[in-house]
Design an enzyme around this catalytic site. Sequence first.
Site, PDB file in Angstrom:
ATOM      1  N   HIS A 157       0.818  -1.220   0.000  1.00 20.83           N
ATOM      2  CA  HIS A 157       0.000   0.000   0.000  1.00 20.83           C
ATOM      3  C   HIS A 157       0.849   1.266   0.000  1.00 20.83           C
ATOM      4  O   HIS A 157       0.353   2.343  -0.302  1.00 20.83           O
ATOM      5  CB  HIS A 157      -0.942  -0.004   1.214  1.00 20.83           C
ATOM      6  CG  HIS A 157      -2.031  -1.027   1.107  1.00 20.83           C
ATOM      7  ND1 HIS A 157      -3.313  -0.695   0.743  1.00 20.83           N
ATOM      8  CD2 HIS A 157      -2.029  -2.369   1.263  1.00 20.83           C
ATOM      9  CE1 HIS A 157      -4.061  -1.791   0.704  1.00 20.83           C
ATOM     10  NE2 HIS A 157      -3.295  -2.827   1.018  1.00 20.83           N
ATOM     11  N   ASP A 375       3.610   9.477  -0.856  1.00 18.05           N
ATOM     12  CA  ASP A 375       2.426   8.707  -0.472  1.00 18.05           C
ATOM     13  C   ASP A 375       2.205   7.603  -1.496  1.00 18.05           C
ATOM     14  O   ASP A 375       2.303   7.855  -2.703  1.00 18.05           O
ATOM     15  CB  ASP A 375       1.200   9.645  -0.469  1.00 18.05           C
ATOM     16  CG  ASP A 375       0.222   9.321   0.646  1.00 18.05           C
ATOM     17  OD1 ASP A 375       0.123   8.139   1.009  1.00 18.05           O
ATOM     18  OD2 ASP A 375      -0.440  10.247   1.146  1.00 18.05           O
TER      19      ASP A 375
HETATM   20  C1  GDG Z   1      -2.073   3.915   3.274  1.00 21.69           C
HETATM   21  C2  GDG Z   1      -1.059   4.599   2.322  1.00 21.69           C
HETATM   22  C3  GDG Z   1      -2.758   4.495   0.488  1.00 21.69           C
HETATM   23  C4  GDG Z   1      -8.449  10.468   7.734  1.00 21.69           C
HETATM   24  N1  GDG Z   1      -8.855  11.288   8.728  1.00 21.69           N
HETATM   25  C5  GDG Z   1     -10.125  10.948   9.016  1.00 21.69           C
HETATM   26  C6  GDG Z   1     -10.501   9.890   8.182  1.00 21.69           C
HETATM   27  N2  GDG Z   1      -9.460   9.611   7.413  1.00 21.69           N
HETATM   28  C7  GDG Z   1      -9.484   8.587   6.352  1.00 21.69           C
HETATM   29  C8  GDG Z   1      -9.539   9.218   4.981  1.00 21.69           C
HETATM   30  C9  GDG Z   1      -8.985   8.100   4.102  1.00 21.69           C
HETATM   31  C10 GDG Z   1      -8.021   7.384   5.051  1.00 21.69           C
HETATM   32  O1  GDG Z   1      -8.314   7.811   6.388  1.00 21.69           O
HETATM   33  C11 GDG Z   1      -6.569   7.768   4.779  1.00 21.69           C
HETATM   34  O2  GDG Z   1      -6.162   7.125   3.623  1.00 21.69           O
HETATM   35  P1  GDG Z   1      -4.870   7.596   2.823  1.00 21.69           P
HETATM   36  O3  GDG Z   1      -4.816   6.838   1.567  1.00 21.69           O
HETATM   37  O4  GDG Z   1      -4.963   9.061   2.576  1.00 21.69           O
HETATM   38  O5  GDG Z   1      -3.615   7.345   3.769  1.00 21.69           O
HETATM   39  P2  GDG Z   1      -2.997   6.161   4.726  1.00 21.69           P
HETATM   40  O6  GDG Z   1      -3.804   5.982   5.950  1.00 21.69           O
HETATM   41  O7  GDG Z   1      -1.582   6.584   4.961  1.00 21.69           O
HETATM   42  O8  GDG Z   1      -3.036   4.814   3.871  1.00 21.69           O
HETATM   43  C12 GDG Z   1      -1.783   5.399   1.253  1.00 21.69           C
HETATM   44  C13 GDG Z   1      -3.655   3.725   1.450  1.00 21.69           C
HETATM   45  O9  GDG Z   1      -2.873   3.017   2.433  1.00 21.69           O
HETATM   46  C14 GDG Z   1      -4.523   2.693   0.705  1.00 21.69           C
HETATM   47  O10 GDG Z   1      -3.755   1.826  -0.058  1.00 21.69           O
HETATM   48  O11 GDG Z   1      -3.578   5.321  -0.331  1.00 21.69           O
HETATM   49  O12 GDG Z   1      -0.848   5.949   0.345  1.00 21.69           O
HETATM   50  O13 GDG Z   1      -0.184   5.450   3.072  1.00 21.69           O
HETATM   51  O14 GDG Z   1      -9.984   7.210   3.736  1.00 21.69           O
HETATM   52  O15 GDG Z   1     -10.843   9.593   4.705  1.00 21.69           O
HETATM   53  N3  GDG Z   1     -11.725   9.315   8.206  1.00 21.69           N
HETATM   54  C15 GDG Z   1     -12.621   9.806   9.111  1.00 21.69           C
HETATM   55  N4  GDG Z   1     -12.306  10.829   9.954  1.00 21.69           N
HETATM   56  C16 GDG Z   1     -11.085  11.429   9.953  1.00 21.69           C
HETATM   57  O16 GDG Z   1     -10.839  12.346  10.727  1.00 21.69           O
HETATM   58  N5  GDG Z   1     -13.844   9.278   9.159  1.00 21.69           N
END
Ligand code: GDG
Length: 478
Positions: A157, A375
């Site tokens: 990921h 990322d």
């Molecule tokens: C890893 C990789 C890759 C965040 N704050 C809140 C909240 N979130 C949710 C977002 C989004 C998720 O968390 C974060 O996803 P990301 O993809 O931006 O980042 P990582 O957690 O680092 O994920 C990344 C991912 O895996 C999938 O393969 O894209 O590159 O690092 O869904 O919405 N959700 C809620 N409240 C918050 O305050 N409900």
Amino acid sequence: MSRMIVVSNRVPLPDKDGKLPAGGLAVAVHAALQEEGGIWFGWSGQSGEEEPGPVHRRSHGAIDYVLTDLSSRDVDEYYSGFANRVLWPLFHCRIDLAEYSRRDKDGYFRVNRLFADRLMPLIEPDDIIWVHDYHLIPLAAELRRRGVKNRIGFFLHIPWPPADILFAMPIYDQILKGLSSYDLVGFQTDHDLDNYISCLIREGVGGRAPNTPLAEAAPAAAALRAYGRTFQAATFPIGIETAEFARLAAQSEEMDEVQDVRRSMNGRDLIIGVDRLDYSKGIPERILAFERFLELNPDRSGHVTLLQIAPSSRSEVPEYRDMQATVESLAGRVNGTMGRIDWTPIRYINQGVAREALAGLYRQARVGLVTPLRDGMNLVAKEYVAAQDPDDPGVLVLSRFAGAARGLRGAVLCNPHDSEQTARAMEWALTMTLEERRSRWRDMMDYLLEHDIGSWCRSYLAALSHSRDHAAPSQSDT
Ligand code: GDG
């Protein structure tokens, strides 16, 4: 299709009413498991001083959840130690933050052996095994050592680093070799795949396998031969539940919480940032860029607010605690020096916000500011786009170092290390014509509808099922 066993560090369990946790990955993988039945295996999240007892089992529909506890020492060394203080920083190109120790490395391999031991009695000959993420890179090698001949796939990921960064880690060779025990290694982008192949070539242990047709078309794919095995590697850029999220955002606009924010904005423009509080997400750099934006555009003073939502994560790791203090102090400084008695430039929330409210806030924001330093993909960028009102969409300002930048061609790209450029991108986003906003958004939305999380899951599993169709025999499966 065969039965599937999914393995990940943590398992997103349904609640007692059977409701799945929010977030596309859990929903898509559950849907795939539900079809043919299967098992989801991982750490229960529980730990104690004692060595872990027997696994816990729970069923829901056609899915069996099998969970193992870990000892506190395991969590400390495998999870907080090697996974999150060596692999995470290094794979995000932060050698300076990587804290390598033999003790944590041993803990990482020990827990991977524990996972393999606990999986062995669950595996049947035709099962397909799908392993997720950097916590479990050595798992396939451990299973092969125990005689498992099944198809085993892996999906990373997070980014795969360039060779010079990977090679800075002692035991990089064991990590590099670990992936060669899988039948299919999935990466987020072609950059990650290229970096992985370059590592094999630079190390002199393998590379592309000549004249081997690929089992399944992916945006980029390669048949590889390394360490005596032939296997596939390909890109599968992860998506979100696009249509579902768009519906949620349209409904959430009416929520009290979202309406309260609208009223409190008093006609000002909203720029939104949403990230786990993690140094890879570039939050301090983003605040500095917003400060620069206000300096460059004094007429915007009092008319724009940056809402930064950043719930804490991994607070047991010291670098994350330090970051919390840095972000608080930077946001305080900008508010103190640039704010007015009737206007606070930055609203910084160090807490999670409910998913429904988040969708409504994305929709309200004129600009989605997604500026990670590095990322794997970044789902926030995709959620921001899906949440927009088609008639009056906002603009995504996106770091060129997010995997998402490879597919979201309608975003305004920026370099998060260059605060001046990011500041100009914000100003451009705020002044963009409706026609251009619509055309950029349509382009991105069409891409996101086609490449949603369901299609990601299906294309990965199809490629894994066909991963051996053309493979030359491997010598080292046991
Ligand atoms: C890893 C990789 C890759 C965040 N704050 C809140 C909240 N979130 C949710 C977002 C989004 C998720 O968390 C974060 O996803 P990301 O993809 O931006 O980042 P990582 O957690 O680092 O994920 C990344 C991912 O895996 C999938 O393969 O894209 O590159 O690092 O869904 O919405 N959700 C809620 N409240 C918050 O305050 N409900």
